[in-house]
Design a protein around this motif. Structure first.
Motif, PDB file in Angstrom:
ATOM      1  N   LEU A 143      74.855 -17.706   4.311  1.00 40.13           N
ATOM      2  CA  LEU A 143      75.132 -17.243   3.109  1.00 40.13           C
ATOM      3  C   LEU A 143      74.694 -15.950   3.009  1.00 40.13           C
ATOM      4  CD1 LEU A 143      74.499 -20.254   0.702  1.00 40.13           C
ATOM      5  CD2 LEU A 143      76.747 -19.219   1.382  1.00 40.13           C
ATOM      6  N   GLU A 144      73.352 -15.558   3.347  1.00 38.54           N
ATOM      7  CA  GLU A 144      72.922 -14.264   3.557  1.00 38.54           C
ATOM      8  C   GLU A 144      73.717 -13.359   4.525  1.00 38.54           C
ATOM      9  OE1 GLU A 144      68.134 -14.341   2.769  1.00 38.54           O
ATOM     10  OE2 GLU A 144      68.741 -15.360   4.538  1.00 38.54           O
ATOM     11  N   ALA A 145      74.295 -13.830   5.555  1.00 35.80           N
ATOM     12  CA  ALA A 145      74.742 -12.845   6.350  1.00 35.80           C
ATOM     13  C   ALA A 145      76.205 -12.307   5.828  1.00 35.80           C
ATOM     14  CB  ALA A 145      75.211 -13.828   7.830  1.00 35.80           C
ATOM     15  N   VAL A 146      76.870 -13.266   5.062  1.00 34.70           N
ATOM     16  CA  VAL A 146      78.079 -12.765   4.268  1.00 34.70           C
ATOM     17  C   VAL A 146      77.894 -12.032   3.014  1.00 34.70           C
ATOM     18  CG1 VAL A 146      79.435 -14.526   5.598  1.00 34.70           C
ATOM     19  CG2 VAL A 146      78.519 -15.026   3.260  1.00 34.70           C
ATOM     20  N   GLY A 147      76.711 -12.574   2.428  1.00 36.31           N
ATOM     21  CA  GLY A 147      76.374 -11.623   1.107  1.00 36.31           C
ATOM     22  C   GLY A 147      77.118 -11.598  -0.119  1.00 36.31           C
ATOM     23  N   LEU A 148      78.036 -12.697  -0.147  1.00 42.52           N
ATOM     24  CA  LEU A 148      78.912 -12.865  -1.237  1.00 42.52           C
ATOM     25  C   LEU A 148      77.888 -13.693  -2.479  1.00 42.52           C
ATOM     26  CD1 LEU A 148      82.182 -14.112   0.206  1.00 42.52           C
ATOM     27  CD2 LEU A 148      81.735 -12.007  -0.737  1.00 42.52           C
ATOM     28  N   PRO A 149      78.412 -13.537  -3.662  1.00 44.74           N
ATOM     29  CA  PRO A 149      77.775 -14.208  -4.722  1.00 44.74           C
ATOM     30  C   PRO A 149      77.714 -15.490  -4.744  1.00 44.74           C
ATOM     31  CG  PRO A 149      79.664 -13.083  -5.495  1.00 44.74           C
ATOM     32  CD  PRO A 149      79.329 -12.781  -3.906  1.00 44.74           C
ATOM     33  N   VAL A 150      76.667 -16.475  -5.091  1.00 40.68           N
ATOM     34  CA  VAL A 150      76.540 -17.841  -5.161  1.00 40.68           C
ATOM     35  C   VAL A 150      76.289 -18.066  -6.850  1.00 40.68           C
ATOM     36  CG1 VAL A 150      75.428 -19.771  -4.660  1.00 40.68           C
ATOM     37  CG2 VAL A 150      75.914 -17.986  -3.021  1.00 40.68           C
ATOM     38  N   ILE A 151      77.165 -18.981  -7.587  1.00 43.65           N
ATOM     39  CA  ILE A 151      76.923 -19.562  -8.830  1.00 43.65           C
ATOM     40  C   ILE A 151      76.408 -20.945  -8.674  1.00 43.65           C
ATOM     41  CG2 ILE A 151      78.086 -19.962 -11.079  1.00 43.65           C
ATOM     42  CD1 ILE A 151      80.358 -18.434 -10.234  1.00 43.65           C
ATOM     43  N   VAL A 152      75.109 -20.837  -9.300  1.00 47.40           N
ATOM     44  CA  VAL A 152      74.403 -22.153  -9.314  1.00 47.40           C
ATOM     45  C   VAL A 152      73.944 -22.854 -10.625  1.00 47.40           C
ATOM     46  CG1 VAL A 152      72.264 -20.993  -8.988  1.00 47.40           C
ATOM     47  CG2 VAL A 152      72.382 -23.234  -8.249  1.00 47.40           C
ATOM     48  N   ARG A 153      74.607 -24.123 -10.775  1.00 51.07           N
ATOM     49  CA  ARG A 153      74.340 -24.655 -11.933  1.00 51.07           C
ATOM     50  C   ARG A 153      72.743 -25.151 -12.187  1.00 51.07           C
ATOM     51  NH1 ARG A 153      77.640 -30.089 -14.293  1.00 51.07           N
ATOM     52  NH2 ARG A 153      76.316 -30.220 -16.250  1.00 51.07           N
ATOM     53  N   GLY A 154      72.199 -24.152 -13.155  1.00 52.05           N
ATOM     54  CA  GLY A 154      70.587 -24.518 -13.289  1.00 52.05           C
ATOM     55  C   GLY A 154      70.772 -25.896 -14.512  1.00 52.05           C
ATOM     56  N   GLY A 155      69.524 -26.137 -14.458  1.00 56.24           N
ATOM     57  CA  GLY A 155      69.203 -27.214 -15.640  1.00 56.24           C
ATOM     58  C   GLY A 155      68.171 -28.106 -15.234  1.00 56.24           C
ATOM     59  N   VAL A 156      68.033 -29.214 -16.054  1.00 53.27           N
ATOM     60  CA  VAL A 156      66.803 -30.156 -15.744  1.00 53.27           C
ATOM     61  C   VAL A 156      66.619 -30.600 -14.237  1.00 53.27           C
ATOM     62  CG1 VAL A 156      65.922 -32.256 -16.570  1.00 53.27           C
ATOM     63  CG2 VAL A 156      66.907 -30.928 -18.253  1.00 53.27           C
ATOM     64  N   LYS A 157      67.810 -31.045 -13.653  1.00 52.04           N
ATOM     65  CA  LYS A 157      67.671 -31.284 -12.316  1.00 52.04           C
ATOM     66  C   LYS A 157      67.746 -30.225 -11.282  1.00 52.04           C
ATOM     67  CE  LYS A 157      69.955 -35.685 -13.243  1.00 52.04           C
ATOM     68  NZ  LYS A 157      71.050 -36.924 -12.938  1.00 52.04           N
ATOM     69  N   ALA A 158      67.774 -28.947 -11.676  1.00 54.20           N
ATOM     70  CA  ALA A 158      67.605 -27.870 -10.972  1.00 54.20           C
ATOM     71  C   ALA A 158      66.941 -26.730 -11.613  1.00 54.20           C
ATOM     72  CB  ALA A 158      68.986 -27.488 -10.355  1.00 54.20           C
ATOM     73  N   PRO A 159      65.713 -26.987 -11.969  1.00 57.26           N
ATOM     74  CA  PRO A 159      65.009 -26.101 -12.949  1.00 57.26           C
ATOM     75  C   PRO A 159      64.732 -24.746 -12.054  1.00 57.26           C
ATOM     76  CG  PRO A 159      63.655 -27.492 -11.783  1.00 57.26           C
ATOM     77  CD  PRO A 159      64.764 -27.904 -11.363  1.00 57.26           C
ATOM     78  N   PRO A 160      64.141 -23.842 -12.911  1.00 56.26           N
ATOM     79  CA  PRO A 160      64.150 -22.326 -12.570  1.00 56.26           C
ATOM     80  C   PRO A 160      62.897 -22.302 -11.397  1.00 56.26           C
ATOM     81  CG  PRO A 160      64.265 -22.452 -15.044  1.00 56.26           C
ATOM     82  CD  PRO A 160      64.253 -23.662 -14.540  1.00 56.26           C
ATOM     83  N   GLU A 161      62.004 -22.996 -11.540  1.00 58.48           N
ATOM     84  CA  GLU A 161      61.049 -23.097 -10.377  1.00 58.48           C
ATOM     85  C   GLU A 161      61.554 -23.457  -8.969  1.00 58.48           C
ATOM     86  OE1 GLU A 161      56.563 -25.037  -9.134  1.00 58.48           O
ATOM     87  OE2 GLU A 161      57.833 -25.446 -11.023  1.00 58.48           O
ATOM     88  N   THR A 162      62.405 -24.163  -9.050  1.00 56.73           N
ATOM     89  CA  THR A 162      63.199 -24.964  -7.679  1.00 56.73           C
ATOM     90  C   THR A 162      64.128 -23.851  -7.121  1.00 56.73           C
ATOM     91  OG1 THR A 162      62.793 -27.132  -8.487  1.00 56.73           O
ATOM     92  CG2 THR A 162      64.399 -26.778  -6.740  1.00 56.73           C
ATOM     93  N   LEU A 163      64.729 -23.268  -8.312  1.00 58.55           N
ATOM     94  CA  LEU A 163      65.681 -22.196  -7.865  1.00 58.55           C
ATOM     95  C   LEU A 163      65.077 -21.153  -7.113  1.00 58.55           C
ATOM     96  CD1 LEU A 163      68.282 -22.345 -10.919  1.00 58.55           C
ATOM     97  CD2 LEU A 163      68.579 -23.726  -8.654  1.00 58.55           C
ATOM     98  N   ALA A 164      63.914 -20.690  -7.537  1.00 61.92           N
ATOM     99  CA  ALA A 164      63.121 -19.624  -7.129  1.00 61.92           C
ATOM    100  C   ALA A 164      62.680 -19.959  -5.614  1.00 61.92           C
ATOM    101  CB  ALA A 164      61.902 -19.346  -7.858  1.00 61.92           C
ATOM    102  N   GLU A 165      62.139 -21.348  -5.540  1.00 62.19           N
ATOM    103  CA  GLU A 165      61.952 -21.625  -4.067  1.00 62.19           C
ATOM    104  C   GLU A 165      62.978 -21.557  -3.118  1.00 62.19           C
ATOM    105  OE1 GLU A 165      60.128 -25.584  -4.687  1.00 62.19           O
ATOM    106  OE2 GLU A 165      58.372 -24.714  -5.635  1.00 62.19           O
ATOM    107  N   THR A 166      64.349 -22.069  -3.504  1.00 60.97           N
ATOM    108  CA  THR A 166      65.464 -22.458  -2.884  1.00 60.97           C
ATOM    109  C   THR A 166      66.479 -21.190  -2.453  1.00 60.97           C
ATOM    110  OG1 THR A 166      66.366 -23.640  -4.407  1.00 60.97           O
ATOM    111  CG2 THR A 166      65.140 -24.787  -2.827  1.00 60.97           C
ATOM    112  N   LEU A 167      66.696 -20.570  -3.594  1.00 62.78           N
ATOM    113  CA  LEU A 167      67.862 -19.729  -3.437  1.00 62.78           C
ATOM    114  C   LEU A 167      67.200 -18.201  -3.951  1.00 62.78           C
ATOM    115  CD1 LEU A 167      70.404 -21.908  -5.340  1.00 62.78           C
ATOM    116  CD2 LEU A 167      70.243 -21.501  -2.870  1.00 62.78           C
TER     117      LEU A 167
END
Length: 275
Positions: A143-167
């Protein structure tokens, strides 16, 4: 037409398009591509990012191709939905799961990412971690190599802290859906807005936010980081547009949220929507 009333051109980055007419799924509003196009037109939406619904089993290859096929000759830009094998977090159970997990045929591979990226039918990716889990390191590198945007559904099961760690540490644009607070979690939305100070390639999408305080705060503090999303067909696009129009912010901020920001982040939108 609503477009004539509000005077803005609008692009929508959060529209679910079932891969075949009439297959909206259980408890989901069934809609055809033609009807969706008409409703978008009535709301003044000039172009929309579309992607298939989530599924808990099986590959996204066929649904992605179905959405791309039904976007032809319509004001739609298809995003490919992807999935993964990783469970976030530092707990022992999560580390063990990730150590033992292996990519299977229905999981998105680095080769899949490259194929989608260099297929002119697709313009980015969509991920719902609550259903799809997270990509592994090899897929993230692709994903980094191609550089296209990723839309990710955030929420209780994907909270900001986790998104920061992973994406969010990665070198591609990440658009966090629903302000990172689905379903209607103000605290998580505020945490996600705070993270905009730390991550230059992070953006927020407005579908199903509903709270004026958080919407106005994000637009006032980060006018270049908010992108309009209707959440159609679960939410009628007219309703979603009117929710943004009633915010107490400047016309320039509305124009940025409705079109300019998305055109800057997503190349496929720029020719038709930049105002």
């Amino acid at each position: 037409m609503l477009e004539l009333e509000h005077g803005f051109r609008v692009v929508d980055i959060a529209t679910r398009l079932p891969p075949a007419d009439g297959s909206g799924g259980p408890r989901r509003r069934t809609i055809t591509a033609d009807r969706l196009e008409r409703e978008m037109h009535q709301a003044g939406i000039t172009k929309a990012i579309v992607f298939p619904p989530t599924r808990r089993d099986g590959s996204y290859l066929a649904p992605n191709n179905g959405v791309a096929r039904r976007s032809v000759d319509r004001p739609f830009a298809a995003f490919a939905r992807i999935n993964g094998t990783e469970t976030p977090g530092r707990k022992a159970t999560g580390r063990l799961h990730n150590a033992l997990s292996r990519r299977e045929d229905h999981h998105t591979s680095p080769d899949d990412v490259e194929k989608y990226a260099y297929d002119d039918r697709f313009h980015g990716f969509v991920l719902d971690p609550a259903v799809d889990d997270y990509p592994d390191e090899e897929v993230l590198a692709a994903l980094e190599a191609v550089g296209l945007p990723v839309i990710v559904r955030g929420g209780v099961k994907a909270p900001p802290e986790t998104l920061a760690e992973t994406l969010l540490e990665r070198s591609f644009p990440v658009v966090v859906g629903r302000f990172g607070g689905h379903p209607l979690n103000r605290e998580l939305m505020d945490e996600m807005i705070d993270l905009l100070d730390e991550y230059d390639d992070c953006y927020l999408e407005t579908s199903f936010v509903r709270y004026r305080e958080q919407l106005e705060r994000a637009l006032l503090e980060h006018p270049d980081r908010v992108l309009f999303g209707s959440g159609a067909p679960a939410c009628h696009p007219n309703v979603a547009v009117m929710e943004i129009l009633t915010l107490d912010v400047s016309e320039d901020m509305l124009r940025r949220a409705f079109s300019k920001n998305a055109c800057r982040v997503i190349d496929a939108l720029a020719p038709d929507a930049d105002t």
